[in-house]
Motif scaffolding. Structure first.
Motif, PDB file in Angstrom:
ATOM      1  N   ILE A 149       0.668  -1.468  -0.104  1.00 41.67           N
ATOM      2  CA  ILE A 149      -0.536   0.058   0.005  1.00 41.67           C
ATOM      3  C   ILE A 149       0.957   1.294   0.071  1.00 41.67           C
ATOM      4  O   ILE A 149       2.107   1.352   1.263  1.00 41.67           O
ATOM      5  CB  ILE A 149      -1.218   0.045   1.685  1.00 41.67           C
ATOM      6  N   PHE A 150       0.558   2.213  -0.668  1.00 44.74           N
ATOM      7  CA  PHE A 150       1.471   3.697  -0.675  1.00 44.74           C
ATOM      8  C   PHE A 150       1.017   4.134   0.092  1.00 44.74           C
ATOM      9  O   PHE A 150       0.188   5.533  -0.309  1.00 44.74           O
ATOM     10  CB  PHE A 150       1.245   3.606  -2.419  1.00 44.74           C
ATOM     11  N   ARG A 151       1.432   4.050   1.434  1.00 39.54           N
ATOM     12  CA  ARG A 151       0.777   4.842   2.676  1.00 39.54           C
ATOM     13  C   ARG A 151       0.918   6.206   2.945  1.00 39.54           C
ATOM     14  O   ARG A 151       0.425   7.471   3.093  1.00 39.54           O
ATOM     15  CB  ARG A 151       0.891   4.416   3.606  1.00 39.54           C
ATOM     16  N   ASP A 152       2.453   6.207   2.062  1.00 39.40           N
ATOM     17  CA  ASP A 152       3.386   7.710   2.409  1.00 39.40           C
ATOM     18  C   ASP A 152       3.649   7.953   1.240  1.00 39.40           C
ATOM     19  O   ASP A 152       4.912   7.203   0.529  1.00 39.40           O
ATOM     20  CB  ASP A 152       4.213   8.125   2.935  1.00 39.40           C
ATOM     21  N   PRO A 153       3.291   9.404   0.340  1.00 36.22           N
ATOM     22  CA  PRO A 153       3.968   9.891  -0.913  1.00 36.22           C
ATOM     23  C   PRO A 153       5.720  10.328  -0.731  1.00 36.22           C
ATOM     24  O   PRO A 153       6.052  10.049  -2.179  1.00 36.22           O
ATOM     25  CB  PRO A 153       3.080  11.072  -0.874  1.00 36.22           C
ATOM     26  N   ARG A 154       6.507   9.774  -0.164  1.00 32.05           N
ATOM     27  CA  ARG A 154       7.800  10.273   0.555  1.00 32.05           C
ATOM     28  C   ARG A 154       8.613   8.504  -0.296  1.00 32.05           C
ATOM     29  O   ARG A 154       8.874   8.503  -0.488  1.00 32.05           O
ATOM     30  CB  ARG A 154       8.105   9.933   2.243  1.00 32.05           C
ATOM     31  N   TRP A 155       7.479   7.280  -0.389  1.00 36.41           N
ATOM     32  CA  TRP A 155       8.423   6.383  -0.608  1.00 36.41           C
ATOM     33  C   TRP A 155       8.843   6.152  -2.198  1.00 36.41           C
ATOM     34  O   TRP A 155       7.774   6.518  -2.431  1.00 36.41           O
ATOM     35  CB  TRP A 155       7.319   5.047  -0.821  1.00 36.41           C
ATOM     36  N   GLY A 156      10.313   6.369  -2.371  1.00 39.96           N
ATOM     37  CA  GLY A 156      10.356   6.150  -3.850  1.00 39.96           C
ATOM     38  C   GLY A 156      10.269   5.548  -4.226  1.00 39.96           C
ATOM     39  O   GLY A 156       9.959   5.401  -5.569  1.00 39.96           O
ATOM     40  N   ARG A 157       9.679   4.095  -4.136  1.00 38.21           N
ATOM     41  CA  ARG A 157       8.902   2.657  -5.068  1.00 38.21           C
ATOM     42  C   ARG A 157       7.640   2.263  -5.088  1.00 38.21           C
ATOM     43  O   ARG A 157       7.190   2.088  -5.667  1.00 38.21           O
ATOM     44  CB  ARG A 157       9.283   1.687  -3.820  1.00 38.21           C
ATOM     45  N   GLY A 158       7.095   3.578  -4.541  1.00 43.53           N
ATOM     46  CA  GLY A 158       5.563   4.132  -4.588  1.00 43.53           C
ATOM     47  C   GLY A 158       5.063   4.009  -6.063  1.00 43.53           C
ATOM     48  O   GLY A 158       3.558   2.981  -6.106  1.00 43.53           O
ATOM     49  N   GLN A 159       5.686   4.133  -6.727  1.00 40.45           N
ATOM     50  CA  GLN A 159       5.098   3.567  -8.467  1.00 40.45           C
ATOM     51  C   GLN A 159       4.988   2.267  -8.378  1.00 40.45           C
ATOM     52  O   GLN A 159       4.216   3.034  -9.763  1.00 40.45           O
ATOM     53  CB  GLN A 159       6.371   4.376  -9.203  1.00 40.45           C
ATOM     54  N   GLU A 160       6.125   1.918  -8.708  1.00 37.65           N
ATOM     55  CA  GLU A 160       6.107   0.177  -8.295  1.00 37.65           C
ATOM     56  C   GLU A 160       4.781  -0.018  -8.437  1.00 37.65           C
ATOM     57  O   GLU A 160       4.118  -1.427  -7.928  1.00 37.65           O
ATOM     58  CB  GLU A 160       7.100  -0.264  -8.035  1.00 37.65           C
ATOM     59  N   THR A 161       3.779   0.615  -6.609  1.00 35.61           N
ATOM     60  CA  THR A 161       2.006  -0.108  -6.368  1.00 35.61           C
ATOM     61  C   THR A 161       1.404   0.656  -7.368  1.00 35.61           C
ATOM     62  O   THR A 161       1.554   1.107  -9.018  1.00 35.61           O
ATOM     63  CB  THR A 161       2.612   0.198  -5.123  1.00 35.61           C
ATOM     64  N   TYR A 162       0.098  -0.372  -6.706  1.00 36.48           N
ATOM     65  CA  TYR A 162      -1.150   0.473  -7.356  1.00 36.48           C
ATOM     66  C   TYR A 162      -1.711   1.667  -6.519  1.00 36.48           C
ATOM     67  O   TYR A 162      -2.960   1.481  -6.919  1.00 36.48           O
ATOM     68  CB  TYR A 162      -2.353  -0.902  -7.862  1.00 36.48           C
ATOM     69  N   GLY A 163      -1.317   2.350  -6.079  1.00 39.46           N
ATOM     70  CA  GLY A 163      -2.086   3.310  -5.967  1.00 39.46           C
ATOM     71  C   GLY A 163      -1.818   3.067  -3.864  1.00 39.46           C
ATOM     72  O   GLY A 163      -1.787   1.580  -3.006  1.00 39.46           O
ATOM     73  N   MET A 667       5.533  14.153 -15.170  1.00 36.97           N
ATOM     74  CA  MET A 667       5.562  12.797 -15.859  1.00 36.97           C
ATOM     75  C   MET A 667       6.152  12.484 -13.505  1.00 36.97           C
ATOM     76  O   MET A 667       7.791  12.987 -13.593  1.00 36.97           O
ATOM     77  CB  MET A 667       6.555  12.566 -16.547  1.00 36.97           C
ATOM     78  N   ASN A 668       5.686  12.007 -13.093  1.00 41.92           N
ATOM     79  CA  ASN A 668       6.559  10.960 -12.142  1.00 41.92           C
ATOM     80  C   ASN A 668       5.446  10.046 -11.687  1.00 41.92           C
ATOM     81  O   ASN A 668       4.774   9.234 -12.111  1.00 41.92           O
ATOM     82  CB  ASN A 668       6.124  12.537 -10.777  1.00 41.92           C
ATOM     83  N   GLY A 669       6.577   9.537 -10.669  1.00 48.34           N
ATOM     84  CA  GLY A 669       5.110   8.133  -9.812  1.00 48.34           C
ATOM     85  C   GLY A 669       5.150   8.380  -8.686  1.00 48.34           C
ATOM     86  O   GLY A 669       4.212   7.285  -8.147  1.00 48.34           O
ATOM     87  N   SER A 670       4.683   9.368  -8.291  1.00 44.91           N
ATOM     88  CA  SER A 670       4.142  10.039  -6.304  1.00 44.91           C
ATOM     89  C   SER A 670       4.199  11.338  -6.477  1.00 44.91           C
ATOM     90  O   SER A 670       4.239  11.627  -7.938  1.00 44.91           O
ATOM     91  CB  SER A 670       5.816   9.657  -5.368  1.00 44.91           C
ATOM     92  N   ALA A 671       3.049  11.853  -5.662  1.00 50.73           N
ATOM     93  CA  ALA A 671       2.398  12.335  -5.639  1.00 50.73           C
ATOM     94  C   ALA A 671       3.102  13.769  -5.598  1.00 50.73           C
ATOM     95  O   ALA A 671       4.271  14.051  -5.059  1.00 50.73           O
ATOM     96  CB  ALA A 671       1.421  12.677  -4.430  1.00 50.73           C
ATOM     97  N   LEU A 672       3.155  14.865  -6.305  1.00 52.02           N
ATOM     98  CA  LEU A 672       3.445  16.060  -6.299  1.00 52.02           C
ATOM     99  C   LEU A 672       2.535  17.423  -5.836  1.00 52.02           C
ATOM    100  O   LEU A 672       1.288  17.435  -6.202  1.00 52.02           O
ATOM    101  CB  LEU A 672       3.758  16.710  -7.533  1.00 52.02           C
ATOM    102  N   ALA A 673       3.149  17.840  -4.763  1.00 45.45           N
ATOM    103  CA  ALA A 673       2.441  19.072  -4.217  1.00 45.45           C
ATOM    104  C   ALA A 673       2.711  20.533  -5.279  1.00 45.45           C
ATOM    105  O   ALA A 673       3.928  21.157  -4.418  1.00 45.45           O
ATOM    106  CB  ALA A 673       2.544  19.338  -2.986  1.00 45.45           C
ATOM    107  N   VAL A 674       1.108  19.782  -6.349  1.00 47.93           N
ATOM    108  CA  VAL A 674       2.424  21.336  -7.127  1.00 47.93           C
ATOM    109  C   VAL A 674       1.266  22.863  -6.916  1.00 47.93           C
ATOM    110  O   VAL A 674       0.356  23.208  -7.848  1.00 47.93           O
ATOM    111  CB  VAL A 674       2.062  21.135  -8.264  1.00 47.93           C
TER     112      VAL A 674
END
Length: 883
Positions: A149-163, A667-674
């Motif tokens: 589970i991609f529980r925290d946007p800081r995780w660099g491997r979160g891109q490999e998950t389904y959210g 283009m990214n694999g995790s959330a960005l606070a834009v």
């Protein structure tokens, strides 16, 4: 390489066989394990019984050598297929996993995985040795999907998950697993692997020594459901145990995880592979150090339920069969425990058809050439288009239906191969960057392209071949290249030649390869230069005999580490570049930043344009697995900040100030606070890492060739202030289910070029206790489009329950003006809640339902998604559900 059918049959190694064809008994004198009339487990038991202890010990590692006397071919269990066949040369590359999750489309996911499994079969056939052996990144055991589970946007491997949601993760994962494993009733097409089991999602910097203690509720409600679903419903063939410990016990030695839950509660009958180095973490002093005696530590893992050890060459920790032999001989490891593991492993290999005649197998019609075909690329493009999420579209700037006279394409990701493929990728045969896609879609527009900035620093470009010399007088262009058949530049080079520049297309036979380029460089101008080798393994760059950058021992993680040196115009300096690789990773080359490369020219290009497209974000070189990134906001592959990196933010603000219509493509694999972009840029597109044809998908979205319908599989937070510490595995105030603050873009969010209306929601309780929920969905806009219908449940008045939980979803296509009734049936598990003790039960009380194109949340500048609400009441006693 293509192996003849006769050779495959003689070597007893081949792809799968059809059920009705595998019924003839073995010829007289043949051992029982070759008798195709017996079931696979019986055959595996017979084979294992014939092995010596030493042979058994060597079969328990991921690199299993051949046993010629038993006609057992060698097999390497390590292969990767996160979003396409990885690290095996040319292959169809689909969007990164997080992007495929953004489609919310199980049908497309299954179709994509079916193509991927076709290509695994083709690669396997192409690389089989004459005795039937297959090696590193050549097998049929696929170490995907990543369902953490991609529980925290800081995780660099979160891109490999389904959210971040267990329901979305489980459904998408099962579709992927089904496509990988195939639908033959007897044989696997490939074997999928649900990983990393369990409670694993960063930080990367401490993953080998972390011990997590989630609450009973969080374990049952968040961390385990997707694993349970892939075992019970998806029938996944393999599980990978994680690096970390759970409740004080290493995951790869946890009887609770592997025996109690996995096999007893869920009925798993496949095999467990360790994450690479995970078994060593049991005893390593610099890791979990649970049992410092290596022999006892390995025995603990096998007794708990692990079946095959993946060694870790990155940490010089490999499978050591001597530990297994000693464990058996001293009684620490019962022989029946080792045999149990090996029977599971050989049952799996037999289910893959590796011990049956090739021509009898259901996948025998797949040829060694069936990879990266035009048909497969077309499906990758469809998947990429389905993954695009339109985050903002103020004033309906998009679509751009009339081609602009002049377009400025800016940013570090506009012409980036890295940001097409993310991590764990193959090599697309014809990669299409966003710049390529825009040029193809707007052929009559003048397109001015400038990076303007790098991802986290100055912009980079290929080192000009014209400045590289083979001699000190610079009379001959090029550098002397020495190729070695190992990763350490050792011994006599296998090939020596003068090459134009430090560039390599790693070859299919380059499993362990290194290269040294030597020569001279003539500085074109005076100033400070940055150098880096665009590689996924180690590299070094020396100028004038001094090290500029050294990134030699990192291993698997791609790197963006660069180094600086000062050069004088016209002066000639010695240069040496060295690089190594394992597996086949495609093109790699020397890049630099010259003193004159600044953002000023990009701003000027924006000023002269009619439309600005800024393509920024991240890449797998700065977010990923256990890596080195020396930049503000990054640590060990993870992030310490979630805003757009400062060099990009600065340039974006300068460009926007010019006043031209601007589209921001992320283009990214995790959330960005834009946050600034949300306030100031009229249109924002989330493109993820969109795969080999991703540039076409972005360009066609901008042009309005299709209506975007992707939805966020993760929450885009405004900042990190409201989140718990990264190392805190409590779900308190995490994800859409528990976060109480205002977010930038909510989970499930995504805009469209048309509009939808929801009406007549109905909930009906069925006689079996299930509930059918239906709603009418109408396309009320001016364009055909997909819509993602999302069903959320909430339990008002029930203490400590999520704000709302996703219960079901369906991606549908509606023509302009079309109305359709969408219905879902919810069973007891869908309707259940989890209490503080981790007990899952159906509990009486009111249930509120929301059916819509997103969650029923809004904020200034962002309207709530269209939808409709209804409710029903659960009556009767509490009904406790099984684990």
């Amino acid at each position: 390489m293509v192996i003849s059918l006769a050779a495959l049959a003689a070597g007893c190694a081949a792809p799968m066989a059809q059920d009705q064809a595998a019924s003839a008994p073995a010829p007289a004198g043949q051992p029982a394990y070759l008798d195709t009339s017996l079931d696979f487990e019986a055959r595996a038991q017979d084979l294992v019984s014939r092995m010596t202890l030493e042979e058994k010990a060597r079969q328990a590692g991921h690199t299993a050598p051949p046993i010629p006397r038993l006609k057992v071919p060698g097999y390497n269990w390590w292969n990767e297929g996160l979003h396409g066949v990885a690290r095996a040369g040319i292959a169809t590359v689909f969007p990164q996993a997080i992007g495929m999750a953004a489609t919310w489309d199980t049908d497309r996911m299954h179709e994509s995985a079916t193509i991927i499994s076709d290509e695994f079969r083709a690669k396997y056939l192409d690389t089989l040795q004459p005795d039937g052996s297959s090696g590193f990144y050549q097998g049929l055991t696929v170490w995907s999907p990543n369902i953490n589970i991609f529980r925290d946007p800081r995780w660099g491997r979160g891109q490999e998950t389904y959210g971040e949601d267990p329901v979305l993760t489980g459904e998408i994962a099962n579709a992927f697993i089904g496509g990988l494993q195939g639908d033959d009733p007897k044989y696997y097409k490939t074997i999928a692997t649900s990983k990393h089991y369990a409670v694993h999602s960063g930080p990367e910097w401490g993953r080998h020594e972390q011990d997590f203690h989630p609450s009973a509720r969080d374990l049952e409600e968040t961390y385990l459901p997707a694993f349970r679903k892939t075992v019970i419903e998806g029938e996944v063939g393999s599980i990978m145990c994680a690096y970390n410990a759970l409740y004080g016990i290493p995951a790869c030695a946890s009887e609770f995880l592997m025996e109690e839950r996995l096999r007893n509660d869920w009925g798993f009958d496949g095999y467990v592979v360790t994450d690479c180095g995970g078994a060593a973490n049991i005893y390593r002093e610099d890791a979990l150090a649970y049992e410092l005696d290596r022999v006892k530590g390995v025995a603990l893992g096998f007794k708990a339920g692990m079946d095959v050890i993946c060694g870790d060459y990155r940490n010089e920790l490999t499978t050591e069969p001597e530990q297994i032999v000693e464990g058996v001989q001293t009684g620490v490891l019962p022989i029946e425990v080792l045999d149990r593991a090996l029977v599971r492993l050989f049952t799996a290999r037999m289910k893959l058809g590796m011990f049956d005649p090739y021509e009898t197998l259901p996948w025998a019609d797949i040829t060694a050439q069936e990879f990266d075909t035009p048909e497969h690329r077309a499906k990758s493009l469809e998947m990429a288009k389905a993954s695009m999420v339109l985050l903002k579209n103020e004033g309906n700037l998009l679509p751009i239906t009339d081609a602009p006279r002049r377009i400025a394409v800016l940013g570090p990701n506009a012409d980036s191969f890295d940001t097409l493929v993310g991590n764990y990728y193959g090599t697309p045969g014809d990669p299409v960057t966003v710049l390529d896609g825009l040029r193809a879609r707007f052929p009559d527009s003048q397109i001015d392209y400038l990076q303007g900035t790098g991802l986290i620093g100055a912009p980079e470009a290929d080192v000009d071949a014209s400045v590289l010399c083979a001699d000190a007088a610079c009379t001959r262009q090029g550098l002397t290249a020495e190729h070695f058949d190992n990763v350490n530049l050792e011994g006599t080079p296998t090939e020596t030649s003068v090459e134009e520049r430090p560039y390599v297309q790693w070859r299919s036979d380059g499993r362990e390869t290194s290269i040294r380029w030597t020569g001279f460089i003539k500085a074109p101008e005076t100033g400070t230069y940055n150098f880096r080798f665009a590689s996924e393994n180690g590299y070094r760059v020396y100028v004038d005999g001094k090290p500029v950058v050294e990134e030699w021992g990192v291993g698997d993680a791609p790197s963006i580490l660069s180094g600086t040196t000062t050069l004088e115009a016209g002066k000639i300096y010695p240069i040496r570049v060295e690089a190594w690789q394992r597996g086949q990773r495609g093109e790699q080359w020397l890049v630099w930043n010259r003193p004159g490369d600044t953002g000023a020219r990009a701003v000027e290009a924006a000023r002269n344009a009619d439309l600005v497209i800024f393509v920024g974000g991240l890449s797998a070189r700065i977010e990923g697995e256990e890596m080195r990134v020396e930049a503000e906001g990054f640590s060990g592959g993870d992030r310490t900040r979630i805003d757009l990196p400062k060099p990009q933010q600065d340039l974006l603000q300068q460009v926007q100030a010019v006043g031209k219509p601007t589209v921001l493509v992320l283009m990214n694999g995790s959330a960005l606070a834009v946050n600034w972009a949300d306030q100031n840029v009229p249109a924002i597109v989330e493109a993820w890492y969109p795969g080999g044809s991703g540039g076409h998908a972005v360009a066609q979205l901008i042009a309005g060739d299709y209506s975007p319908a992707g939805r966020l599989p993760v929450t885009f937070y405004r900042d990190l202030d409201d989140l718990p510490a990264f190392t805190d595995y409590s779900m308190r105030n995490r994800t859409y289910k528990y976060h109480k603050g205002e977010v930038l873009y909510p989970f499930g969010h995504g805009l469209s070029y048309t509009s939808f209306a929801y009406s007549n929601p109905v909930a009906s309780v069925n006689t079996d206790g299930s509930v059918t929920v239906a709603v009418e969905v109408a396309n009320t806009g001016a364009m055909d489009s997909d819509e993602v219908v999302q069903l959320y449940l909430s339990r008002p008045g029930m203490p400590e329950q999520p704000i709302r939980s996703l219960a079901a979803f369906d991606r549908i296509h509606l023509a302009q003006g079309e109305t359709r009734t969408v219905s879902f049936t919810l069973d007891e598990r869908d309707l259940s809640t989890v209490d503080a003790q981790g007990v899952r039960a159906v509990r009486p009380g009111e249930v509120n339902l929301w059916l819509g194109g997103g969650q029923p949340v809004s904020r200034p500048g962002l309207a709530a998604a269209p939808g409709a609400a209804t409710s029903f009441t659960i009556t009767g006693p509490v009904r406790v559900l099984p684990k």
